[in-house]
Write a protein that holds these residues in place. Structure first.
Motif, PDB file in Angstrom:
ATOM      1  N   LYS A 165       9.950   2.227  -8.678  1.00  0.00           N
ATOM      2  CA  LYS A 165      10.762   3.414  -8.969  1.00  0.00           C
ATOM      3  C   LYS A 165       9.892   4.662  -9.064  1.00  0.00           C
ATOM      4  N   SER A 166       8.824   4.693  -8.284  1.00  0.00           N
ATOM      5  CA  SER A 166       7.845   5.773  -8.373  1.00  0.00           C
ATOM      6  C   SER A 166       8.440   7.137  -8.041  1.00  0.00           C
ATOM      7  N   ARG A 167       9.339   7.202  -7.077  1.00  0.00           N
ATOM      8  CA  ARG A 167       9.886   8.506  -6.685  1.00  0.00           C
ATOM      9  C   ARG A 167      10.751   9.097  -7.793  1.00  0.00           C
ATOM     10  N   ARG A 168      11.554   8.281  -8.427  1.00  0.00           N
ATOM     11  CA  ARG A 168      12.389   8.784  -9.519  1.00  0.00           C
ATOM     12  C   ARG A 168      11.507   9.239 -10.694  1.00  0.00           C
ATOM     13  N   ILE A 169      10.488   8.457 -11.002  1.00  0.00           N
ATOM     14  CA  ILE A 169       9.577   8.845 -12.084  1.00  0.00           C
ATOM     15  C   ILE A 169       8.893  10.168 -11.751  1.00  0.00           C
ATOM     16  N   ALA A 170       8.401  10.301 -10.525  1.00  0.00           N
ATOM     17  CA  ALA A 170       7.719  11.536 -10.124  1.00  0.00           C
ATOM     18  C   ALA A 170       8.658  12.733 -10.195  1.00  0.00           C
TER      19      ALA A 170
END
Length: 332
Positions: A165-170
């Motif tokens: 879920k890296s994009r949402r976190i970023a």
């Protein structure tokens, strides 16, 4: 999915304990009179056990905060313990004056001692500055969190933390820093938890992101590769190398370094067989993990993996990332 490096636990986890200690000692046995490089000295757990077993130890660490532990061992064991400040990727140069060396032990990743020091900024369970620098120099985690573009940050979290879920976190991080820079560990942990939620019983949602940032800040994969090749240059025929890692990304690098055939394409039995390079490492031991007794004493040992091998007489290779599957951050 990779395991997290040195998983965080509650305050009841206790003081730092070197993991797989018995197995590490057995790798170098008998130890009496041998000269061992402890390339990741930390709080000195491996060094002390090696000294007590009769070895001479050269301890190496880039973290200035370990000096009191080194001074204590020097006072107790005299000239059988030598501490050399520096990075373990240069261990062959740092230990050259103390050759010949019979073995090298490396314990990869952040130590529980570092996690327990809130001011170092490694832990999402303790409030402190968002730092994570092992040496105290260079870019901090706060610099990355507040300076990278959204896509750059997402790619870093995915490559080094295997965070799906890296994009949402970023996106949540870059939105939050528009109000004010993100400066503390708990502030970042709260943002990540808000981004992806938290299910009862699961690891903390910030685990993988903190791992990724720490790896990037300290160039840990580059340091690991450098240390492996440095050990290969330092050790003569019959020298032993033991490496303890704490997640699958590190372990894969170590496995393929010691046994390059593991990373190559499968050969068809119907085609002429390709002859591989001469083996620099032989007697490659089967990976070892902590048993139930150690896990009961030390929850942080649950993701530890030990790999060990013996140096052959073949000259050392030039440093190369080829075949080691070193994770890379995709360019935005």
């Amino acid at each position: 999915m990779g395991k997290r490096s040195m998983p965080e636990t509650s305050e009841q986890a206790g003081p730092h304990r070197p993991v797989l200690l018995g197995e590490v000692l057995a790798t170098f046995a008998p130890l009496d009179g041998k000269r061992i490089v402890d390339g990741t000295f930390g709080a000195g757990g491996y060094s002390r056990a090696l000294l007590e077993a009769g070895a001479t130890v050269i301890g190496i660490d880039r973290d200035p905060s370990v000096r009191p532990f080194a001074d204590a061992l020097a006072a107790e064991f005299g000239d059988r313990f030598i501490f050399v400040p520096g990075t373990f990727s240069e261990l062959d140069t740092l230990a050259a004056a103390h050759a010949p060396i019979d073995g090298v032990v490396l314990d990869i990743g952040v130590s529980s001692m570092q996690l327990d020091q809130a001011e170092r900024g490694f832990s999402f369970m303790r409030d402190g500055p968002l730092d994570m620098r092992m040496s105290g120099a260079g870019e901090s985690a706060a610099d990355l969190v507040n300076g990278l573009e959204t896509e750059q940050l997402a790619n870093l979290l995915y490559a080094f933390g295997e965070e799906r879920k890296s994009r949402r976190i970023a996106q949540f991080i870059t939105a939050a820093r528009e109000t004010a820079p993100i400066q503390s560990t708990l502030e970042l942990a709260r943002i990540i938890e808000k981004a992806i939620g938290r299910k009862p019983g699961d690891a903390h949602p910030a685990t993988r992101s903190f791992q990724a940032l720490r790896i990037a800040v300290n160039a840990e994969f580059e340091q690991l590769v450098g240390a492996l090749f440095a050990a290969e240059r330092l050790l003569g025929e019959g020298g032993r190398l033991a490496v303890v890692s704490f997640h699958s990304l590190e372990d894969r690098i170590v496995k393929r370094f010691l046994d390059p055939d593991k990373g190559g394409p499968a050969q068809s039995r119907h085609l002429p067989q390709v002859v591989g390079e001469p083996r620099r490492w032989v007697e490659v031991a089967k990976a070892r993990k902590s048993g139930a007794a150690e896990l009961g004493r030390n929850p942080r040992a649950r993701s530890a993996i030990l790999r060990a091998a013996t140096r052959s007489a073949i000259e050392a290779r030039p440093v190369s990332l080829s075949g080691l599957s070193v994770p890379k951050v995709r360019e935005a």
